[in-house]
Design a protein around this motif. Structure first.
Motif, short mmCIF file in Angstrom:
data_model
loop_
_atom_site.label_atom_id
_atom_site.label_comp_id
_atom_site.label_asym_id
_atom_site.label_seq_id
_atom_site.Cartn_x
_atom_site.Cartn_y
_atom_site.Cartn_z
N GLU A 121 0.83 -1.21 0.00
CA GLU A 121 0.00 0.00 0.00
C GLU A 121 0.86 1.26 0.00
O GLU A 121 0.61 2.19 -0.76
CB GLU A 121 -0.94 0.00 1.20
N GLU A 122 1.88 1.28 0.85
CA GLU A 122 2.72 2.49 0.90
C GLU A 122 3.56 2.65 -0.37
O GLU A 122 3.82 3.77 -0.82
CB GLU A 122 3.62 2.47 2.13
N THR A 123 3.95 1.52 -0.98
CA THR A 123 4.70 1.61 -2.23
C THR A 123 3.81 2.12 -3.36
O THR A 123 4.24 2.94 -4.18
CB THR A 123 5.28 0.23 -2.60
N SER A 124 2.57 1.64 -3.40
CA SER A 124 1.62 2.12 -4.40
C SER A 124 1.41 3.63 -4.26
O SER A 124 1.39 4.36 -5.26
CB SER A 124 0.29 1.38 -4.26
N ALA A 125 1.28 4.09 -3.02
CA ALA A 125 1.11 5.53 -2.79
C ALA A 125 2.36 6.30 -3.18
O ALA A 125 2.28 7.42 -3.72
CB ALA A 125 0.77 5.78 -1.32
N ALA A 126 3.54 5.71 -2.93
CA ALA A 126 4.80 6.37 -3.28
C ALA A 126 4.93 6.53 -4.79
O ALA A 126 5.45 7.55 -5.27
CB ALA A 126 5.98 5.58 -2.73
#
Length: 259
Positions: free
Chosen positions: A34-39
């Motif tokens: 999730e955090e990588t997708s947001a990044a």
């Protein structure tokens, strides 16, 4: 007997399609997906703003999230700026992120750009914009040749690989609407096994400016030196020192889109 035939229908407006996905996303622990997708969205958005394309990025004709990336519909008039300066600005943004996270595996992105007619529903931008042009944009991202391009160059230097369709190359690059010279691209064949996709395309690594060949073309042997092995990727054996100087030399200074 009268044979029935299908009725003609209006051609949808042409859209520029920008698609992005992350290298080795599925190898990451599920806890950081999730955090990588947001990044990914954040770093691409910052690069779009750096290129002067904030208005277009903020109000796309469609936006489809794929988890490890996305596809977005944009006006064709900005295609030259998606070729230059956006890719180099994205490379620089990723390099900045890498410098801020020295203990992490660098985030590396594949980017494809295509153009074609796509219907959109302004009331449903997340579930519209479907058609052959969008499918082909995703196929370009999935092609072996762009995956090999990132695999065969330094992961500390080349953080983005760009592949564009032959249509975009002919209209935008060879037409000299984009500031990037045509010799910065390598002619390739984009194939996706099992999908029936086999099309000419053009590959560019912003961290490796210029045509990365002494002579000949990708996938062919040099007839003057038949004993020399041909690289498996057109970017194998790139000048990493030159790329590092480009990468750490500050933000790309090409102008963004004027309004």
């Amino acid at each position: 007997m009268t044979l029935s035939r299908a009725s003609s229908r209006p051609l949808p407006p042409y859209r520029a399609i920008l698609a992005v996905d992350a290298k080795d996303f599925t190898k990451l622990p599920g806890s950081v997906h999730e955090e990588t997708s947001a990044a990914i969205k954040s770093v691409v958005g910052n690069a779009m703003r750096d290129a002067g394309l904030d208005d277009d990025w903020s109000d796309p004709s469609f936006f489809g999230d794929t988890g490890d990336g996305f596809a977005v519909g944009l006006p064709p008039r900005i295609l030259p700026f998606l070729i230059d300066p956006f890719p180099m600005l994205l490379q620089n943004r990723l390099a900045q992120r890498r410098a801020e996270r020295p203990g992490e595996v660098p985030l590396r992105l594949r980017v494809s750009v295509h153009v074609g007619p796509l219907p959109v529903d302004p009331a449903a931008p997340s579930s519209t914009g479907n058609g052959a042009a969008r499918n082909d944009t995703h196929r370009l991202l999935d092609a072996d040749v762009i995956k090999e391009a990132l695999r065969d160059v330094s992961p500390e230097i080349a953080l983005i690989a760009l592949i564009i369709s032959d249509r975009v190359y002919e209209d935008v690059v060879r037409g000299r609407y984009a500031a990037l010279h045509p010799d910065n691209f390598v002619s390739v064949t984009a194939r996706v096994m099992g999908k029936g996709f086999d099309q000419p395309a053009w590959l560019h690594l912003p961290a490796q400016p210029g045509r990365p060949f002494q002579s000949g073309s990708p996938g062919t042997d040099d007839p003057a030196n038949p004993t020399e092995a041909t690289p498996s990727s057109p970017f194998l054996g790139s000048n990493y020192g030159q790329a590092a100087q480009i990468n750490h030399g500050g933000m790309h200074q090409s102008g963004g889109a004027t309004r």
